[in-house]
Design a protein around this motif. Structure first.
Motif, short mmCIF file in Angstrom:
data_model
loop_
_atom_site.label_atom_id
_atom_site.label_comp_id
_atom_site.label_asym_id
_atom_site.label_seq_id
_atom_site.Cartn_x
_atom_site.Cartn_y
_atom_site.Cartn_z
N PHE A 224 0.31 -1.02 -0.19
CA PHE A 224 0.31 0.30 0.05
C PHE A 224 0.61 1.42 -0.13
CE2 PHE A 224 -2.48 3.82 2.55
CZ PHE A 224 -2.96 3.71 1.76
N SER A 225 1.46 1.73 0.59
CA SER A 225 2.96 2.25 0.70
C SER A 225 4.04 2.41 0.06
CB SER A 225 3.46 2.73 2.44
OG SER A 225 4.14 1.14 2.37
N TYR A 226 3.85 1.54 -0.55
CA TYR A 226 4.98 1.86 -1.97
C TYR A 226 3.83 2.19 -2.95
CZ TYR A 226 8.82 0.42 -5.31
OH TYR A 226 10.20 0.33 -6.31
N ALA A 227 2.93 1.82 -3.24
CA ALA A 227 2.16 1.66 -4.24
C ALA A 227 1.56 3.86 -4.62
CB ALA A 227 0.70 0.94 -4.20
N ASN A 228 1.30 4.10 -3.50
CA ASN A 228 1.14 5.42 -3.54
C ASN A 228 2.29 6.13 -3.14
OD1 ASN A 228 0.77 4.67 -0.75
ND2 ASN A 228 -1.33 5.77 -0.30
N ASN A 229 3.40 5.67 -3.05
CA ASN A 229 4.81 6.87 -2.70
C ASN A 229 4.27 7.22 -1.74
OD1 ASN A 229 7.03 7.45 -4.03
ND2 ASN A 229 6.20 9.58 -4.92
N MET A 230 4.20 6.91 -1.08
CA MET A 230 4.30 6.83 0.77
C MET A 230 5.86 7.08 1.18
SD MET A 230 0.43 7.59 2.28
CE MET A 230 -0.51 8.30 2.13
N LEU A 231 6.41 6.47 0.61
CA LEU A 231 8.09 5.64 0.72
C LEU A 231 9.50 6.47 2.25
CD1 LEU A 231 9.75 5.15 -2.42
CD2 LEU A 231 8.06 3.94 -0.97
N ARG A 232 8.76 7.37 2.34
CA ARG A 232 9.12 8.24 3.58
C ARG A 232 9.06 8.20 4.71
NH1 ARG A 232 10.72 14.59 0.24
NH2 ARG A 232 11.79 13.42 -1.51
N ALA A 233 7.25 7.98 4.74
CA ALA A 233 6.64 7.47 5.77
C ALA A 233 6.86 6.13 6.91
CB ALA A 233 5.23 8.12 6.08
N GLY A 234 7.16 5.47 5.17
CA GLY A 234 6.37 4.22 5.43
C GLY A 234 8.20 3.53 6.24
N ALA A 235 9.60 4.31 5.59
CA ALA A 235 10.37 3.82 5.47
C ALA A 235 10.82 3.95 7.18
CB ALA A 235 11.60 4.77 5.28
N LEU A 236 10.15 5.50 7.83
CA LEU A 236 9.74 5.67 9.69
C LEU A 236 9.00 4.73 9.92
CD1 LEU A 236 9.49 9.81 8.47
CD2 LEU A 236 11.71 8.10 9.30
N VAL A 237 8.21 4.56 10.04
CA VAL A 237 7.12 3.63 10.48
C VAL A 237 8.59 1.89 10.36
CG1 VAL A 237 5.47 2.23 10.35
CG2 VAL A 237 5.70 4.26 9.77
N MET A 238 8.97 1.49 9.46
CA MET A 238 9.19 0.66 8.74
C MET A 238 11.02 0.12 10.29
SD MET A 238 8.75 -1.54 6.25
CE MET A 238 10.06 0.08 4.57
N CYS A 239 11.27 1.62 10.40
CA CYS A 239 12.64 1.76 11.23
C CYS A 239 12.27 1.38 12.99
CB CYS A 239 13.31 2.98 10.37
SG CYS A 239 15.30 3.12 11.49
N VAL A 240 11.30 2.28 12.77
CA VAL A 240 10.61 2.72 14.16
C VAL A 240 10.57 1.32 15.06
CG1 VAL A 240 9.16 3.66 16.02
CG2 VAL A 240 10.41 5.12 13.86
N HIS A 241 9.65 0.09 14.42
CA HIS A 241 9.31 -1.04 14.34
C HIS A 241 10.43 -1.90 14.73
CE1 HIS A 241 4.84 0.65 13.88
NE2 HIS A 241 5.01 -0.05 15.19
N ASP A 242 11.21 -2.05 13.61
CA ASP A 242 13.04 -3.08 13.81
C ASP A 242 13.34 -2.81 15.25
OD1 ASP A 242 11.79 -4.31 11.31
OD2 ASP A 242 12.80 -2.90 10.05
N ALA A 243 13.47 -1.33 15.73
CA ALA A 243 14.39 -0.61 16.76
C ALA A 243 14.48 -2.23 18.04
CB ALA A 243 14.70 0.19 16.89
#
Length: 385
Positions: A224-243
């Motif tokens: 979803f986030s990739y298809a509509n180009n929300m890459l910046r917010a999506g990367a932040l969400v993934m990074c926060v959850h991986d930590a």
């Protein structure tokens, strides 16, 4: 019919703000790349590669490390249950039947209740994974989470949108995609697809179906986030959850290696990092940006409502999970024990076995992590969404 369904799924008014179409992203200016939903197709064969890489890693790296640390291999002979078709059928549907069900089975088989209970206890013990198996699985996850987190921070460090989240929405959705963003997304996408495969051979848990749904939901959110180009917010969400997962897997590794003080310290770090990333950074930095800054810059549209709803639900779950973590920590410190967890049992061992092993206070604290701390690893069912 197929064309109608496709048109409904890819409806532009749902995915984008006004006056933006799919064609705008399909034909970027020269030298500029925008994400295309079809790009993620290449991640599917890559997921098979990640799965094979995991098998090689566990065999060539994790197992030698387990041997160096003298971690239990489980080569001894385990007790075998008496073959019984009825009990085996019940076991495959529910590994720990309740008391009423056990009494019914006792009457059907004309067995003593204790004999039925003993059969299920021994049968669960047969399927219980060895410490070496659990160590190898945790070491693989620790390695991936550490690697992908370091990679994400390294490429985002010089990005203005890491420090000023308003840049996540400036000129949206016409934000050029850099190669590192693509690599980050494809790696996470392939990893979760590999988890879909490996779940069928990994340590069997009671929340198998929930984990399966979680992995599927994560894949859909990444798409979803990739298809509509929300890459910046999506990367932040993934990074926060991986930590925080890095420290949880590290604590589990220390626990399996019987470095109890290191295990305790790492679990404390996990709790602190979980609190900072999930209850501070995520709501007051990321959700605030998606909810208020994007409204100010872009205005709401249909996908905006869906995205914010999912993030707010996720935040409610974060609060609930932190409450569970706190309860586990408090009970382990002041009572030396935790209540039985009926949702997920990573050890797959019986309650009777636990009670017989927890004789001293030190043993109790070890068991707390096995049934409490490791349980929180399984709360990734939702935490890693």
């Amino acid at each position: 019919m197929a064309s109608l369904v496709s048109a409904w799924i890819w409806k532009e008014r749902f995915w984008f703000p006004e006056n933006v179409t799919w064609a705008d992203l399909e034909h970027p200016p020269p030298g500029v790349d925008y994400p295309q939903a079809g790009h993620l197709v290449c991640a599917l064969p890559l997921a098979v590669g990640v799965f094979i890489l995991r098998l090689l890693f566990e065999r060539l790296v994790a197992k030698p490390c387990a041997n160096i640390l003298h971690i239990q291999t489980g080569t001894g002979v385990r007790r075998q249950v008496q073959p019984n078709a009825l009990l085996e059928k019940v076991y495959h549907s529910k590994t720990s039947p309740d008391h009423r069900h056990l009494e019914q089975l006792s009457k059907q088989l004309d067995w003593d209740l204790r004999r039925v209970q003993r059969w299920f206890r021994v049968r669960r013990d047969q399927d219980r994974p060895t410490t070496e198996t659990k160590f190898c699985e945790s070491m693989w996850r620790f390695t991936f989470y550490s690697g992908i987190f370091i990679f994400a921070i390294s490429y985002m460090w010089d990005s203005p949108w890491l420090w000023n989240t308003r840049h996540c929405w400036n000129n949206y959705p016409f934000q050029p995609m850099i190669q590192s963003q693509y690599n980050h997304y494809v790696a996470e996408f392939a990893f979760y697809w590999s988890l879909m495969f490996s779940q069928f051979i990994d340590i069997k848990r009671k929340d198998f179906l929930i984990m399966f749904i979680h992995h599927l939901a994560t894949i859909l959110l990444i798409t979803f986030s990739y298809a509509n180009n929300m890459l910046r917010a999506g990367a932040l969400v993934m990074c926060v959850h991986d930590a925080s997962d890095i420290f949880l897997e590290a604590a589990k590794l220390a626990n399996y290696a019987k470095y109890q003080r290191l295990c305790d310290a790492l679990f404390v770090l996990f709790t602190l990092v979980f609190f900072i990333t999930r209850l501070v950074i995520f709501p007051f930095w990321i959700i605030r940006s998606v909810l208020f800054e994007s409204w100010e810059i872009l205005g709401p549209y249909q996908a905006w409502w869906l995205l914010n709803s999912l993030l707010l639900v996720l935040q409610v779950l974060h609060v609930f999970w932190f409450y569970l973590i706190t309860c586990i920590a408090v009970k382990s410190i002041f009572k030396g024990k935790v209540s039985k967890d009926d949702r997920s049992d990573v050890e797959s061992s019986s309650e009777e076995e636990i009670n017989s092993n927890c004789r001293t206070r030190t043993q109790y604290h070890r068991q707390v992590f096995h049934r409490g701390g490791s349980h929180m690893a399984e709360l990734q069912t939702l935490v890693k969404t």
